[in-house]
Design an enzyme around this catalytic site. Structure first.
Site, mmCIF file in Angstrom:
data_model
loop_
_atom_site.group_PDB
_atom_site.id
_atom_site.type_symbol
_atom_site.label_atom_id
_atom_site.label_comp_id
_atom_site.label_asym_id
_atom_site.label_seq_id
_atom_site.Cartn_x
_atom_site.Cartn_y
_atom_site.Cartn_z
ATOM 1 C CE LYS A 80 -3.828 1.863 2.775
ATOM 2 N NZ LYS A 80 -4.704 1.674 3.896
ATOM 3 C CB SER A 155 -7.338 4.112 3.568
ATOM 4 O OG SER A 155 -6.535 3.569 4.587
ATOM 5 C CB SER A 179 -8.442 1.332 6.227
ATOM 6 O OG SER A 179 -8.659 2.348 6.622
#
Length: 479
Positions: A80, A155, A179
């Protein structure tokens, strides 16, 4: 169904590479080709690795030599964009941070690399990783492959999309308010938010400590297409690291014969609290569908109210948003954030101030004290019900940009996200997964367990996966 390499599980891929049935170079090339074929539609990746094929050839050389190899040897993986990789920028969805070059690789990513995983790229996240959608002006919109008009979650939206579309079988994410869990459910895959302290974490600029909210509520964890791969990913990422003093050695706790039947508390009503409330009928129905499957498999399922969850969700907003303001994050958002994230923060704070008022330092300390009591209440409840079954959210995946509409819409969304904010306050693990297909994006649920009892969630998650009609990987729908 065709048997392209990019459809394979992480387990199968690693085993086949070790047994020389396929080369790491072939697998990584297939992953990169799938990335190129899908990313123009989904925009899951903000960065593509330029050294992945070289790393794969190195992995094949190690296999040929007969070297000892890790459990993810040669397996394509995605990291990520908000997590440090040595020598690469850590933009966290913010264009102004593209020159922030990391001095070291984060502990959880180091573990994946040491296990032999080969990152093929880095996945998108919203600015500052604080929206339940993955949209930014610089990195663009990441689209849900099932329905490009709605959120893929955030996210870790890019990570969930990368897994759902077959670019990788295993991806890295992190979770402070849903997330990992929310994108997994919204994209029809699975993701585990581990117990705080199970996976080492260090998110901080050099010379600074980790913010208190991240220490207490933030975790690193994997996303995958199957629970078996999720179990494998967590086994690689977990364990102590000197860079994270809170990370601990892990005992693997699994249900035994004496624990049968396992009691599951099905909760759709978190009680009457300022920032938690009942969701919509369709999301409640998804929970009851999953509950029926668990009951059919021999679990003892009971629908209950658990007001402590609603209080935990409200405490999240009191504690985390207070720290964001005092610690300077709000000022930084308005200094370098794009228009969308500035709007999102303004709406969040307007809702919280209306719901709970201004939080003084004394209020902040009192909220942390109250948190301890709420954690105890839930722990005592879970002595009888070791698994909680919750919605993934109180509403289906919302239209892109829907979190920026108005204060009223922001309040509704924040209230519906109580399952995502409550669990971090409790410090316990949560598994997000898709359950029922719709004409658009899937509806999902969360399984929540006692501290360090992730295996209980994996076993229940496998029951749900086996009965669900959701099938991944999928070809993404174009807008």
């Amino acid at each position: 169904m065709s048997d392209e390499l990019w459809r394979w599980s992480a387990e199968r891929t690693a085993r086949s590479i070790r047994e020389k049935e396929v080369s790491a170079a072939e697998v990584v090339a297939a992953s990169l080709a799938r990335l190129e074929a899908t990313n123009e539609v989904t925009n899951a990746f903000g960065e593509v690795a330029d050294d992945a094929l070289a790393a794969a050839k190195g992995a094949d050389a190690a296999t040929t030599r007969g070297d000892a190899v890790g459990p993810l040897h040669g397996v394509p993986t995605a990291f990520k964009l908000n997590t440090p990789v040595a020598g690469r920028p850590t933009p966290d969805g913010v264009a102004a941070y593209l020159d922030n070059i990391a001095a070291e690789t984060a502990p959880a990513l180091t573990r994946l690399l040491d296990a032999g995983a080969i990152p093929v790229g880095r996945t998108n996240c919203p600015p500052f990783s604080t929206r339940w959608t993955t949209e930014s002006e610089h990195f663009g919109i990441t689209r849900n492959p099932w329905d490009p008009a709605v959120t893929p979650g955030g996210s870790s939206g890019g990570a969930a999309v990368a897994v759902a579309t077959g670019v990788v079988a295993l991806a890295h994410g992190n979770d402070i308010a849903g997330s990992i869990r929310y994108p997994s459910a919204s994209c029809g895959v699975v993701g585990i938010r581990p117990t705080v302290g199970r996976v080492p974490l260090w998110h901080s600029p050099p010379g600074w400590g980790v913010p208190l909210a991240v220490q207490q509520f933030g975790v690193e964890g994997p996303l995958a297409r199957t629970v078996a791969d999720l179990r494998l990913g967590l086994s690689v990422m977990e364990g102590p690291d000197p860079r994270d003093p809170m990370a601990v050695p892990v005992r693997h706790l699994a249900p035994g014969p004496e624990d049968r039947p396992v009691c599951v508390a099905m909760v759709t009503d978190p009680g009457d609290h300022p920032l938690a409330g009942r969701g919509r009928r369709e999301t409640d129905d998804a929970v009851r569908t999953a509950g029926a499957w668990l009951a059919d498999a021999g679990y003892e399922v009971e629908e209950v109210e658990l007001p402590a969850l609603g209080e935990a969700a409200t405490l999240w907003w009191r504690l985390v948003l207070t720290e964001f303001r005092v610690g300077g994050l709000v000022a930084e958002v308005h200094r370098v954030g794009d228009a969308g994230i500035r709007r999102f923060y303004d709406l969040m704070y307007a809702v919280v101030e209306e719901a709970v008022g201004e939080v003084s330092f004394a209020d902040y300390v009192a909220a942390y004290q109250r948190r301890a009591l709420v954690r105890r209440q839930v722990a005592e409840f879970m002595a009888r019900y070791p698994i909680l079954l919750l919605p993934a959210s109180g509403e289906p995946p919302f239209p892109l940009g829907g979190d920026l509409e108005s204060v009223e819409r922001a309040r509704e969304l924040m209230t519906h996200q109580w399952p995502n904010t409550a669990v971090p306050v409790l410090g316990i693990p949560g598994l997000g997964l898709g359950v029922t297909p719709t004409e658009g994006a899937p509806l999902g649920v969360q399984l929540v367990g006692r501290a360090f009892e992730e295996e209980w969630l994996f076993q229940a998650g496998e029951v749900i996966q086996q009965r669900s009609a959701l099938t991944v990987p999928i070809d993404p729908r174009r807008p």
